[in-house]
Design an enzyme around this catalytic site. Structure first.
Site, PDB file in Angstrom:
ATOM      1  N   HIS A  83       0.859  -1.180   0.000  1.00  0.00           N
ATOM      2  CA  HIS A  83       0.000   0.000   0.000  1.00  0.00           C
ATOM      3  C   HIS A  83       0.894   1.229   0.000  1.00  0.00           C
ATOM      4  CE1 HIS A  83      -3.486   2.519   0.954  1.00  0.00           C
ATOM      5  NE2 HIS A  83      -2.640   3.187   1.697  1.00  0.00           N
ATOM      6  N   ASP A 162     -15.390   2.116   6.333  1.00  0.00           N
ATOM      7  CA  ASP A 162     -14.345   3.021   5.835  1.00  0.00           C
ATOM      8  C   ASP A 162     -14.872   3.881   4.692  1.00  0.00           C
ATOM      9  OD1 ASP A 162     -11.538   3.966   5.787  1.00  0.00           O
ATOM     10  OD2 ASP A 162     -11.637   3.191   3.752  1.00  0.00           O
ATOM     11  N   ARG A 169     -14.838  12.239   6.093  1.00  0.00           N
ATOM     12  CA  ARG A 169     -13.554  12.858   6.425  1.00  0.00           C
ATOM     13  C   ARG A 169     -13.086  13.751   5.295  1.00  0.00           C
ATOM     14  NH1 ARG A 169      -9.850   8.011   7.227  1.00  0.00           N
ATOM     15  NH2 ARG A 169      -8.277   9.575   7.646  1.00  0.00           N
ATOM     16  N   SER A 184      -7.871   3.100   8.851  1.00  0.00           N
ATOM     17  CA  SER A 184      -8.492   3.010   7.535  1.00  0.00           C
ATOM     18  C   SER A 184      -7.663   2.136   6.589  1.00  0.00           C
ATOM     19  CB  SER A 184      -8.652   4.434   6.979  1.00  0.00           C
ATOM     20  OG  SER A 184      -8.820   4.431   5.600  1.00  0.00           O
ATOM     21  N   LYS A 188      -8.697  -2.265   5.732  1.00  0.00           N
ATOM     22  CA  LYS A 188      -8.947  -2.775   4.381  1.00  0.00           C
ATOM     23  C   LYS A 188      -8.002  -3.923   4.040  1.00  0.00           C
ATOM     24  CE  LYS A 188      -8.936   1.524   3.093  1.00  0.00           C
ATOM     25  NZ  LYS A 188      -8.910   2.829   2.476  1.00  0.00           N
TER      26      LYS A 188
END
Ligand code: URA
Length: 429
Positions: A83, A162, A169, A184, A188
């Site tokens: 990520h 999320d 957000r 968050s 995931k």
């Protein structure tokens, strides 16, 4: 709900929220029992007061349990994922995913779309005609088993909390909380069944974290969640002062990724990919240490196996990829106003220019233009002569080309002497 009122007040006054309160809040957001104004108020209190390590972990767990969790155990092999915390010109997944498969491991990813000045992997993949990012879970698993690589869109049923919280957000100035960001990201990863994760946390102008200490704190929280959930997580901290590589924009980035997959392309993209491969491959079932992993990945980029796996991956996911197939849109060049050395290429400004050109979204419902974007002809430390092009922006719309061109002009700083070279990899954890 009185309960939510009490939770908001407790956090506003600096108190800690326990696991049952966080679970009830998250469940209420998903069921609709907690209205968005109360959820927003609590998010703001969390941003201003911060979240403890326990709160961050409990929040992540509540988010994971807010929807479906995937079990990839049927594959009987570790499924690796990476990520990136959002960068400009970051096409690393396009290279790393088939590279990991070419090295004999399995790479599976559920990815999101780009918002704002950073591009999303799904948009990049969809710029290849026919590429399907929506796959039923069975097809995702079969593809991982057959060719060792699949990147698909995040299922709406995985971590629905999320999706709802992030949308709030995004419009309430509450993205910037280390605990919320870590929960968050990791919720995931855990819910989508990943066995091990390598995080590439960006530091600099184009990133959430402006300095290394801040990125390290986000990384620490992500590792805390990963370890608690049995998903080994490593972090690489990389510079995001200037864009990664020279291409920013979906199709342009696919072309650049192809160069790197073919053993060519910009050195910074190749280096980051290799470093991430060295972080990730030791978690596969191949018995490699980091040094051996890097050597294997280098060989796969240089001998054509990584490129071959990319072609296979595109084919299996329906993409019609042929090198050199894309036509460029009309471009506008930004020229160097003087002789000198490039001492700054502002990643944020280049990302915004690409977005203005049509490569990015302002809101989740916007369409992106796959062919729009920016090519940088010069990067930090390079010499340039007056009148030479610094960058070209490609867009269908002449007004957008002009607007993006003005942003690019301001993105560059030139000086008589080069600035000291800045490292790309700033640290690891
Ligand atoms: N990326 C995410 O997935 N979530 C955040 O909160 C920030 C970045």
């Amino acid at each position: 709900m009185d309960f939510v009122h009490d939770v908001i007040v407790r956090k506003r006054d600096g108190g800690e929220l326990d696991e049952p309160r966080l679970r009830t809040f998250v469940a209420g957001v998903v069921s609709g029992a907690v209205p968005s104004y109360q959820a927003s108020a609590l998010l703001m209190a969390m941003v201003l007061r911060g979240l403890s390590d326990d709160e961050t972990l409990w929040l992540a767990r509540a988010m994971i349990d807010s929807g479906k969790t995937l079990d990839l155990g049927v594959l009987r092999r570790p499924v690796l994922d990476k990520h990136s915390s959002g960068g400009v010109g970051d096409k690393v997944t396009l290279v790393l995913a088939p590279l990991v498969a070419a090295c004999g491991a399995v790479f599976g990813k559920m990815s999101g779309r780009g918002l704002g000045h950073t591009g999303g992997t799904l948009d990049k993949l969809e710029s290849i005609p026919g590429f399907r990012v929506k796959l039923p879970q069975g097809d995702f698993l079969r593809q991982l088993e057959r060719i060792g690589v699949a990147v698909v869109s995040q299922s709406e049923r995985v971590v629905p909390a999320d999706r709802l919280l992030y949308a709030l957000r995004d419009v309430t100035g509450t993205v910037e909380s280390d605990g919320l960001i870590a929960a968050s990201i990791m919720a995931k990863k855990v819910a989508s069944g990943t066995s091990a994760v390598a995080l590439d946390l960006k530091v600099g102008r184009g990133a959430f974290a402006a300095d290394l200490a801040h990125a390290r704190e986000i990384g620490r929280l992500c590792r805390l969640i990963g370890d608690a959930c049995g998903r080994p997580t490593t972090c690489l901290f990389s510079a995001m002062e200037q864009p990664l590589g020279r291409a920013v924009g979906n199709r342009l980035e696919v072309e650049e990724a192809w160069q790197v997959l073919s053993g060519e392309g910009p050195a910074d993209v190749r280096e980051l990919v290799l470093e991430l491969a060295a972080e990730l491959l030791p978690s596969a079932d191949l018995g490699l240490d980091a040094g051996e992993a890097r050597a294997r990945a280098e060989a796969a980029l240089d001998d054509g196996r990584a490129a071959e796996h990319f072609e296979r991956w595109c084919f299996v996911q329906g993409g019609d990829w042929r090198p050199g197939q894309f036509h460029r849109l009309a471009g506008h060049e930004t020229e160097a106003p003087q002789d000198g050395f490039v001492t700054r290429v502002d990643a944020l400004a280049v990302g915004r220019a690409a977005q203005v050109a049509g490569a990015g979204r302002q809101t989740v419902d916007d369409k992106v233009d796959p062919a729009a974007g920016v090519l940088l002809h010069h990067k930090l430390g390079e010499a340039v002569a007056a009148g030479e092009p610094l960058a070209t922006v490609f867009s269908r719309d002449p007004a957008r080309r002009q607007e993006a061109g003005a942003l690019l002009e301001a993105a560059f700083t030139l000086a008589d002497r080069p600035a000291p070279a800045a490292p790309l990899i700033l640290g690891r954890a």
